[in-house]
Design a protein around this motif. Structure first.
Motif, PDB file in Angstrom:
ATOM      1  N   SER A 167       4.737  -1.269  -4.705  1.00 13.06           N
ATOM      2  CA  SER A 167       4.112  -0.669  -5.885  1.00 13.06           C
ATOM      3  C   SER A 167       4.726  -1.229  -7.155  1.00 13.06           C
ATOM      4  N   SER A 202       8.593   4.753  -5.373  1.00 15.34           N
ATOM      5  CA  SER A 202       8.126   3.399  -5.076  1.00 15.34           C
ATOM      6  C   SER A 202       7.635   3.369  -3.625  1.00 15.34           C
ATOM      7  N   SER A 203       6.649   2.568  -3.369  1.00 10.08           N
ATOM      8  CA  SER A 203       6.065   2.559  -2.031  1.00 10.08           C
ATOM      9  C   SER A 203       5.762   1.144  -1.585  1.00 10.08           C
ATOM     10  N   GLU A 204       5.541   1.033  -0.292  1.00  8.77           N
ATOM     11  CA  GLU A 204       5.359  -0.276   0.324  1.00  8.77           C
ATOM     12  C   GLU A 204       4.251  -0.174   1.364  1.00  8.77           C
ATOM     13  N   VAL A 205       3.420  -1.192   1.416  1.00  7.73           N
ATOM     14  CA  VAL A 205       2.338  -1.204   2.392  1.00  7.73           C
ATOM     15  C   VAL A 205       2.175  -2.634   2.899  1.00  7.73           C
ATOM     16  N   HIS A 219       1.102   1.312   7.162  1.00  8.04           N
ATOM     17  CA  HIS A 219       2.155   1.991   6.401  1.00  8.04           C
ATOM     18  C   HIS A 219       3.228   2.454   7.370  1.00  8.04           C
TER      19      HIS A 219
END
Lengths: 216, 217
Positions: free
Chosen positions: B41, B49-52, B69
């Motif tokens: 992100s 904060s994120s992750e994919v 995810h």
């Protein structure tokens, strides 16, 4: 899949949408021998970006729409209007979006009603309500022509059907009329044959109109 | 959720591992070639904060895309005791414009990998998947033709199985039990806790190669 046109009720200036209009237009379909079938439902959500710091810039789409159709329960569609993009995904993409916590659902709408068979046409009348509320926000009408899946090849017959329909509704002297706005599908990279992505894009176009009329 | 362990093996012993897996599973191997894009992100996007990951399966004539995810691992004293990592994972098939979609949502490309290898899917108490992967990186953006190995001569082995909150104990036991069969060739442990190569690998591999394939254990 069969080609589909999405129409929405546009109230006259100074008037509001009410359930009486829905009753009257439903009677119109039944009046031309529409055979009442089962219920139908679609669900639409507006997602808004979550900013960690409200004072800092956010370099992303502010919002986008998600829609799912009862006829296609395992799929979900996201539409980014600014980028002219429609994404088709498995329905559990919604669970991924929740886990990412970067966008949240700001509002969810149900579009639901009854469907009617009219020869080769399938007509779906639906009310637009906010989830967990009964307040009518709009009326939509889906018109499917079952034998054809090409927008171009079905254009003439769809136009003729809608013209007849408009004529029938006008006799009721209701405070408004149905509108059909065909989005520019090619901008979204969509062409023939017709698909659920086309329907998703039509719903976005209609939702913008409904929101504008609610604001006015 | 899924239960997962990982290990490494030298490329020269992969054939022996394949013979062993073939014998244990009794199913044919499947090849895979996946272009994996890890997206994170943007700086101000999201509560956290994120992750994919976007996975493009290149093995099929028409590439297919999946969003994956990987959530947090199960925590607590109970989880620490387990030899297998239990974590939430969610996957969704998506149309080919998924990368454009996530870019528009403010996600940035962190890194991309080309993962090539083979896998076995079989049922042994749980639905177990074993993947043997050669991981490659791209010197130029998206140019998979020029991919070069990240760890030349070394491949990653992963054993995983889907689980639910109700049955993960049984799945952990099934994965642990299966890993024992592979012990002569490699150590399998929780991701991020790689324990290196096993000293018996050369002898075990030689033995397997001399016996050949086809033995269902």
């Amino acid at each position: 899949m069969p080609v589909k046109w999405l129409l929405h009720w546009q109230p006259n200036a100074g008037t509001t949408i009410n359930s009486q209009v829905l009753t009257e237009v439903s009677q119109c379909v039944e009046g031309i021998n529409g055979i009442k079938g089962g219920r139908w439902k679609s669900t639409l959500s507006i997602y808004k970006a979550i900013a960690r710091d409200l004072n800092a810039p956010l370099e992303c789409a502010r919002d986008f729409l998600g829609i799912s159709f009862q006829e296609q329960p395992n799929k979900h569609y996201f539409i980014l209007r600014g980028q002219r993009l429609v994404l088709e995904a498995d329905s559990n993409i919604q669970s991924i979006m929740e886990k990412l916590q970067s966008y949240r659902t700001r509002i969810s709408l149900n579009i639901e009603g009854f469907q009617y068979q009219l020869g080769d046409f399938l007509v779906k009348m639906g009310k637009v309500v906010i989830t967990h509320s009964e307040n009518l926000r709009g009326i939509v009408m889906e018109v499917e022509y079952l034998p054809i899946s090409s927008l171009e090849k079905s254009r003439q017959i769809m136009e003729e059907f809608v013209d007849i329909w408009q004529e029938l509704v006008s006799r009721k002297s209701l405070p408004g009329h149905f509108m059909h706005i065909e989005p520019n599908f090619s901008e979204y990279g969509l062409s023939d044959p017709y698909s659920f992505q086309h329907t998703a894009v039509q719903y976005v176009t209609v939702m913008i109109q409904l929101m504008a009329s609610v604001r006015n | 959720m899924e239960c997962v362990v990982q290990g490494i093996i030298e490329a020269q012993h992969v054939e022996a591992l394949e013979i062993l897996l073939q014998g244990l599973s009794g199913v044919p191997r499947e090849h895979f070639k996946i272009h994996e894009l890890c997206l994170k992100s943007g700086p101000n996007l999201g509560a956290v904060s994120s992750e994919v990951r976007l996975l493009c399966n290149l093995e099929r004539p028409e590439p297919s895309w999946t969003v994956r995810h990987i959530g947090g691992a199960m925590r607590g004293p109970g989880a620490e005791q387990l030899s297998v990592l239990v974590r939430t994972t969610t996957e969704s098939k998506v149309s080919k414009n998924a990368l454009r979609f996530f870019y528009a949502l403010g996600y940035k490309l962190d890194h991309e990998l080309l993962k090539v290898g083979f896998m076995f899917h079989f049922h042994r108490v749980a639905l177990i998947t074993v993947t043997v992967t050669s991981t490659n990186k791209m010197p130029k953006l998206h140019v998979i033709e020029e991919a070069i190995p990240v760890t030349p001569g070394m491949q990653l082995v992963e054993v995983s199985a889907p689980a639910t909150a109700d049955n993960y104990n049984e799945v952990v036991a099934a994965v642990s039990s299966f890993c024992e069969y592979l012990a002569p060739l490699l150590h399998l442990s929780k991701p991020g806790h790689l324990t290196g190569l096993v000293p018996t690998v050369a002898a075990a591999a030689a033995s397997l190669m001399s016996k050949g394939s086809g033995q269902v254990l």
